[in-house]
Design a protein around this motif. Structure first.
Motif, PDB file in Angstrom:
ATOM      1  N   ALA A   1       0.739  -1.758   0.160  1.00 57.21           N
ATOM      2  CA  ALA A   1      -0.327  -0.039   0.184  1.00 57.21           C
ATOM      3  C   ALA A   1       1.240   1.386  -0.103  1.00 57.21           C
ATOM      4  O   ALA A   1       0.411   2.387  -0.520  1.00 57.21           O
ATOM      5  CB  ALA A   1      -0.608  -0.175   0.876  1.00 57.21           C
ATOM      6  N   ALA A   2       1.904   1.046   0.382  1.00 53.23           N
ATOM      7  CA  ALA A   2       2.767   2.527   0.677  1.00 53.23           C
ATOM      8  C   ALA A   2       3.910   2.550  -0.678  1.00 53.23           C
ATOM      9  O   ALA A   2       3.801   3.859  -1.221  1.00 53.23           O
ATOM     10  CB  ALA A   2       3.641   2.308   1.625  1.00 53.23           C
ATOM     11  N   ALA A   3       3.994   1.579  -0.852  1.00 56.28           N
ATOM     12  CA  ALA A   3       4.359   1.463  -2.851  1.00 56.28           C
ATOM     13  C   ALA A   3       3.946   2.400  -3.479  1.00 56.28           C
ATOM     14  O   ALA A   3       3.882   3.058  -4.277  1.00 56.28           O
ATOM     15  CB  ALA A   3       4.525   0.259  -2.577  1.00 56.28           C
ATOM     16  N   ALA A   4       2.245   1.925  -3.180  1.00 55.65           N
ATOM     17  CA  ALA A   4       1.565   1.701  -4.160  1.00 55.65           C
ATOM     18  C   ALA A   4       1.290   3.632  -4.286  1.00 55.65           C
ATOM     19  O   ALA A   4       1.262   4.351  -5.180  1.00 55.65           O
ATOM     20  CB  ALA A   4      -0.121   1.574  -4.316  1.00 55.65           C
ATOM     21  N   CYS A   5       1.243   4.161  -2.862  1.00 59.56           N
ATOM     22  CA  CYS A   5       0.807   5.509  -2.482  1.00 59.56           C
ATOM     23  C   CYS A   5       1.973   6.477  -3.030  1.00 59.56           C
ATOM     24  O   CYS A   5       2.141   7.828  -3.310  1.00 59.56           O
ATOM     25  CB  CYS A   5       0.751   6.025  -0.808  1.00 59.56           C
ATOM     26  SG  CYS A   5      -0.349   5.189  -0.760  1.00 59.56           S
ATOM     27  N   MET A   6       2.999   5.584  -2.352  1.00 61.35           N
ATOM     28  CA  MET A   6       4.323   6.568  -3.508  1.00 61.35           C
ATOM     29  C   MET A   6       4.400   6.901  -4.784  1.00 61.35           C
ATOM     30  O   MET A   6       4.419   8.066  -5.081  1.00 61.35           O
ATOM     31  CB  MET A   6       5.342   5.617  -2.520  1.00 61.35           C
ATOM     32  CG  MET A   6       7.247   6.846  -2.939  1.00 61.35           C
ATOM     33  SD  MET A   6       7.763   8.084  -2.486  1.00 61.35           S
ATOM     34  CE  MET A   6       7.732   7.287  -1.071  1.00 61.35           C
TER      35      MET A   6
ATOM     36  N   ILE B   1       1.688   6.877  -6.925  1.00 60.49           N
ATOM     37  CA  ILE B   1       0.849   7.526  -7.072  1.00 60.49           C
ATOM     38  C   ILE B   1       0.819   9.342  -6.828  1.00 60.49           C
ATOM     39  O   ILE B   1       0.969  10.217  -8.033  1.00 60.49           O
ATOM     40  CB  ILE B   1      -0.432   7.436  -6.622  1.00 60.49           C
ATOM     41  CG1 ILE B   1      -1.132   6.369  -6.903  1.00 60.49           C
ATOM     42  CG2 ILE B   1      -2.021   8.217  -6.547  1.00 60.49           C
ATOM     43  CD1 ILE B   1      -2.086   5.686  -5.695  1.00 60.49           C
ATOM     44  N   PHE B   2       1.654   9.783  -5.915  1.00 63.93           N
ATOM     45  CA  PHE B   2       2.114  10.844  -5.521  1.00 63.93           C
ATOM     46  C   PHE B   2       3.065  10.788  -6.299  1.00 63.93           C
ATOM     47  O   PHE B   2       3.506  12.389  -6.847  1.00 63.93           O
ATOM     48  CB  PHE B   2       3.243  10.627  -4.274  1.00 63.93           C
ATOM     49  CG  PHE B   2       3.184  11.197  -3.277  1.00 63.93           C
ATOM     50  CD1 PHE B   2       2.888  13.175  -3.573  1.00 63.93           C
ATOM     51  CD2 PHE B   2       5.276  11.503  -3.776  1.00 63.93           C
ATOM     52  CE1 PHE B   2       3.326  14.410  -2.886  1.00 63.93           C
ATOM     53  CE2 PHE B   2       5.647  13.629  -3.633  1.00 63.93           C
ATOM     54  CZ  PHE B   2       4.936  13.888  -2.947  1.00 63.93           C
ATOM     55  N   LEU B   3       4.575  10.319  -7.187  1.00 68.71           N
ATOM     56  CA  LEU B   3       5.553  10.869  -7.453  1.00 68.71           C
ATOM     57  C   LEU B   3       4.367  11.331  -9.428  1.00 68.71           C
ATOM     58  O   LEU B   3       5.044  12.024  -9.782  1.00 68.71           O
ATOM     59  CB  LEU B   3       6.410   9.611  -7.939  1.00 68.71           C
ATOM     60  CG  LEU B   3       7.194   9.722  -6.740  1.00 68.71           C
ATOM     61  CD1 LEU B   3       8.427   7.942  -7.077  1.00 68.71           C
ATOM     62  CD2 LEU B   3       8.029  10.777  -7.032  1.00 68.71           C
ATOM     63  N   ILE B   4       3.319  10.159  -9.786  1.00 66.46           N
ATOM     64  CA  ILE B   4       2.953  10.323 -10.805  1.00 66.46           C
ATOM     65  C   ILE B   4       2.497  12.107 -11.278  1.00 66.46           C
ATOM     66  O   ILE B   4       2.604  12.602 -11.921  1.00 66.46           O
ATOM     67  CB  ILE B   4       2.393   8.939 -11.281  1.00 66.46           C
ATOM     68  CG1 ILE B   4       2.680   7.397 -11.445  1.00 66.46           C
ATOM     69  CG2 ILE B   4       1.206   9.316 -12.582  1.00 66.46           C
ATOM     70  CD1 ILE B   4       1.864   6.040 -11.273  1.00 66.46           C
ATOM     71  N   MET B   5       1.540  11.881  -9.853  1.00 63.42           N
ATOM     72  CA  MET B   5       1.393  13.512  -9.942  1.00 63.42           C
ATOM     73  C   MET B   5       1.967  14.089  -9.929  1.00 63.42           C
ATOM     74  O   MET B   5       1.474  15.545 -10.493  1.00 63.42           O
ATOM     75  CB  MET B   5      -0.158  13.159  -9.248  1.00 63.42           C
ATOM     76  CG  MET B   5      -1.091  12.241  -8.791  1.00 63.42           C
ATOM     77  SD  MET B   5      -2.063  12.061  -7.569  1.00 63.42           S
ATOM     78  CE  MET B   5      -3.019  13.961  -6.968  1.00 63.42           C
ATOM     79  N   ARG B   6       3.108  13.867  -9.175  1.00 64.31           N
ATOM     80  CA  ARG B   6       4.080  14.634  -9.265  1.00 64.31           C
ATOM     81  C   ARG B   6       4.258  15.230 -10.399  1.00 64.31           C
ATOM     82  O   ARG B   6       5.241  16.607 -10.661  1.00 64.31           O
ATOM     83  CB  ARG B   6       5.064  14.604  -8.228  1.00 64.31           C
ATOM     84  CG  ARG B   6       6.123  16.089  -7.734  1.00 64.31           C
ATOM     85  CD  ARG B   6       5.610  17.026  -6.692  1.00 64.31           C
ATOM     86  NE  ARG B   6       6.625  17.576  -6.653  1.00 64.31           N
ATOM     87  CZ  ARG B   6       7.502  17.937  -5.589  1.00 64.31           C
ATOM     88  NH1 ARG B   6       7.285  16.871  -4.841  1.00 64.31           N
ATOM     89  NH2 ARG B   6       8.278  18.654  -5.887  1.00 64.31           N
TER      90      ARG B   6
END
Lengths: 141, 179
Positions: A64-69, A71-76
């Motif tokens: 879950a943490a890797a997925a959040c990371m 998603i955050f990177l893609i959005m960034r």
């Protein structure tokens, strides 16, 4: 009549040999060492299973943490464009328009699309660009 | 055989205590039940572990609808059947060959000792069809009443009596023929 007697009676009617074998039967037993080893290993099951469950949860949390990371990177990364500070909320743009606006990263176009005087988005110019997106460079020139 | 102390309420309150208690009461009995079905000490040992893992995982779901030992026997029997089916697939043998496979395992099993007649009985049991072997073992060795056996195996009492009758006849003939 208890169950054992019932079984013996049942056997005698079919096979007297089996009935007499049953009467002499000695229940098989594991040695005390084997019994202790068996019971000890079985009694460790709850602890082992709890450990497995904990590991599974850590694994899930990690995923879950890797997925959040990610998603955050893609959005960034996707937001890292030269988008002007104009407020899109002032005009109603469709999703297609927003996507197109994001794709058209040329400074020239951005300047063209923004009114020099007011500094606001020139909606008409944008619509023209959308209508003829392949020729937008001509439009600027 | 039943144990009125291990109620669903007791299990909810103290699952580990209840589980340890179950091991103390049933582990050896389950071992012999499994051993008779698979005819191999190592396989039986592994299966007993798997059975009690299942018992532990499902203990909180025990609602007291059947006696606890019936419930544990049912899990054990199902595990054994799954194991035997897997073995059958692995060997890719015919049904008859598989029965011979069990008999061969019995012949090479080191942990079985006893009188010649007992060995003959074990050999006779090992070549029974699977269903008859289960019924015979549960009735003859575990002295299980037909009603409880019906819950464990999911078969009618009448069907079980017929299977047991056939099994005893076959064993009787086998012992006579091999005298």
């Amino acid at each position: 009549m208890d169950n054992r007697q019932e079984i013996l009676k049942e056997l005698e009617s079919i096979s007297p040999e089996l009935a007499s074998l049953k009467k002499e039967e000695v229940q098989p037993k594991l040695s005390s060492v084997q019994t202790t080893a068996l019971k000890d290993s079985l009694k460790q099951i709850p602890e082992k299973e709890k450990g497995k469950t904990r590991k599974l949860w850590y694994k899930r949390l990690g995923v879950a943490a890797a997925a959040c990371m990610a998603i955050f990177l893609i959005m960034r990364l996707s937001s890292n464009t030269t988008r002007p500070p104009a407020d899109y909320a002032n005009v109603y743009l469709s999703n297609e328009e927003i996507v197109l606006l994001d794709e058209l990263e040329s400074d020239d176009l951005i300047q063209y699309l923004y009114d020099d005087n007011s500094g606001e988005l020139n909606v008409e110019a944008l619509e023209e660009a959308i209508m003829d997106e392949n020729n937008w460079t001509e439009l600027i020139n | 055989m039943g144990n009125p102390e291990i109620t669903p309420e007791y299990i909810q309150q103290a699952p580990e205590k209840a589980f340890n208690y179950l091991i103390d009461i049933y582990s050896e009995r389950i071992y012999w039940h499994v051993k008779r079905m698979v005819n191999n000490h190592d396989d039986a040992n592994d299966l007993v572990q798997e059975i009690f893992v299942k018992v532990w995982k499902n203990l909180s779901r025990y609602r007291g609808e059947s006696q606890l030992y019936t419930w544990v026997y049912r899990i054990a029997t199902n595990e054994c059947l799954t194991f035997l089916q897997k073995q059958k697939k692995l060997r890719t043998m015919s049904f008859d060959d598989d029965e011979l496979g069990l008999a061969d395992q019995l012949a090479t099993s080191e942990s079985i000792d006893g009188k010649a007649v007992e060995k003959k009985l074990e050999k006779a049991i090992s070549i029974l069809p699977e269903k008859q072997r289960q019924v015979f073992n549960l009735r003859y060795y575990d002295e299980m009443p037909y009603e409880q056996m019906s819950t464990v195996l999911g078969t009618s009492v009448g069907g079980l009596k017929a299977s047991y009758h056939h099994a005893v006849q076959k064993i009787h003939r086998f012992i006579e023929d091999n005298d």
